[in-house]
Design an enzyme around this catalytic site. Structure first.
Site, PDB file in Angstrom:
ATOM      1  N   HIS A  17      46.542  45.774  49.867  1.00 17.56           N
ATOM      2  CA  HIS A  17      46.142  44.354  49.547  1.00 17.56           C
ATOM      3  C   HIS A  17      46.683  42.927  49.858  1.00 17.56           C
ATOM      4  O   HIS A  17      46.184  42.397  50.791  1.00 17.56           O
ATOM      5  CB  HIS A  17      46.118  43.511  48.186  1.00 17.56           C
ATOM      6  CG  HIS A  17      44.967  44.424  47.220  1.00 17.56           C
ATOM      7  ND1 HIS A  17      45.625  45.186  46.162  1.00 17.56           N
ATOM      8  CD2 HIS A  17      44.480  44.551  46.996  1.00 17.56           C
ATOM      9  CE1 HIS A  17      44.264  46.072  45.202  1.00 17.56           C
ATOM     10  NE2 HIS A  17      43.476  45.131  45.953  1.00 17.56           N
ATOM     11  N   SER A 128      43.867  50.792  44.046  1.00 20.45           N
ATOM     12  CA  SER A 128      45.305  51.062  42.969  1.00 20.45           C
ATOM     13  C   SER A 128      44.751  51.425  42.221  1.00 20.45           C
ATOM     14  O   SER A 128      45.538  52.234  41.272  1.00 20.45           O
ATOM     15  CB  SER A 128      44.662  49.149  41.705  1.00 20.45           C
ATOM     16  OG  SER A 128      44.297  48.216  42.524  1.00 20.45           O
TER      17      SER A 128
END
Ligand code: PNS
Length: 160
Positions: A17, A128
Site C-alpha cells: 500500500h 493484508s
C-alpha cells in the site's frame, strides 16, 4: 490542484500500500487515503486503528491525508473534489475485480476516473491477509509492513 483518492480496507496497511501511496503523492498535488468499508471482507482492525496506523506511516508525506467514509467511493470522491481514484494492481488475479469496480464507479459517476498503478515487483505477492496470517502464527512480518507499525500489528493480532 489535482486531488485523488487512494481507497482501500488497509486492514492493516502494508509496504505494498505504501508503495502506491508514495508514488501517487509524487504524481498528484493532494492524495486522500480513504479507509472504506469493503462489504466482502470481515476486518481484523477497527477503522480507528487502521487510520492510526496509516497516520504513523504517512507522516513524512506532506500532501497525503488520511480519512474515512461510510458510503460509496464515488460520493466521497465528489465530496472531496477529487478527479480520480488511484488503485494498485498486483497480478492478473486483481484485474477482474478491480476492472468491475472501476466500470461500476464510472457508471455511477462518469466524471471520476480510475487510475491503476502497477504494484512494484517486490510487492506483487503481498496482501493484508497474508500479513495477518503470518503475524497470527508468530512469523516475522518485518519485510511486509512499515517498521514503525510492525510491533503494533503483531501485538494486536497475537493478543486477540
Ligand atoms: O482494499 P480493498 O478491500 O480492495 O478496497 C475495496 C474498497 C474499500 C475500495 C471498495 O470495497 C469500496 O470502494 N468500498 C466503498 C463502497 C463502494 O463504493 N463500493 C463500490 C460500488 S458497489
Amino acid at each position: 490542484m489535482k486531488t485523488v483518492i487512494c481507497p482501500g480496507s488497509f486492514d492493516p496497511v502494508t509496504k505494498g500500500h505504501m508503495d502506491i501511496i508514495e508514488r501517487a503523492s509524487k504524481l498528484f498535488d493532494r492524495v486522500i487515503v480513504a479507509v472504506l468499508v469493503n462489504a466482502q471482507k470481515n476486518p481484523s482492525f477497527t477503522i480507528d486503528e487502521r487510520i492510526q496506523l496509516l497516520k504513523e506511516t504517512t507522516g513524512h508525506l506532506e500532501n497525503v491525508e488520511i480519512d474515512t467514509f461510510d458510503g460509496l467511493l464515488v460520493d466521497y470522491a465528489k465530496l472531496k473534489g477529487a478527479c480520480a481514484v488511484v488503485k494498485g494492481l498486483r497480478a492478473v488475479t486483481d484485474f477482474e475485480y478491480e476492472f468491475q469496480m472501476s466500470m461500476i464507479n464510472k457508471k455511477l459517476c462518469p466524471e471520476i476516473e480510475t487510475i491503476f498503478l502497477n504494484t512494484s515487483q517486490e510487492y506483487m505477492y503481498l496482501s493484508s491477509s497474508v500479513v495477518k496470517q503470518i503475524a497470527s502464527a508468530g512469523g516475522d512480518i518485518s519485510k511486509f509492513v512499515p517498521a514503525e507499525i510492525r510491533d503494533k500489528i503483531v501485538d494486536r493480532l497475537v493478543n486477540i
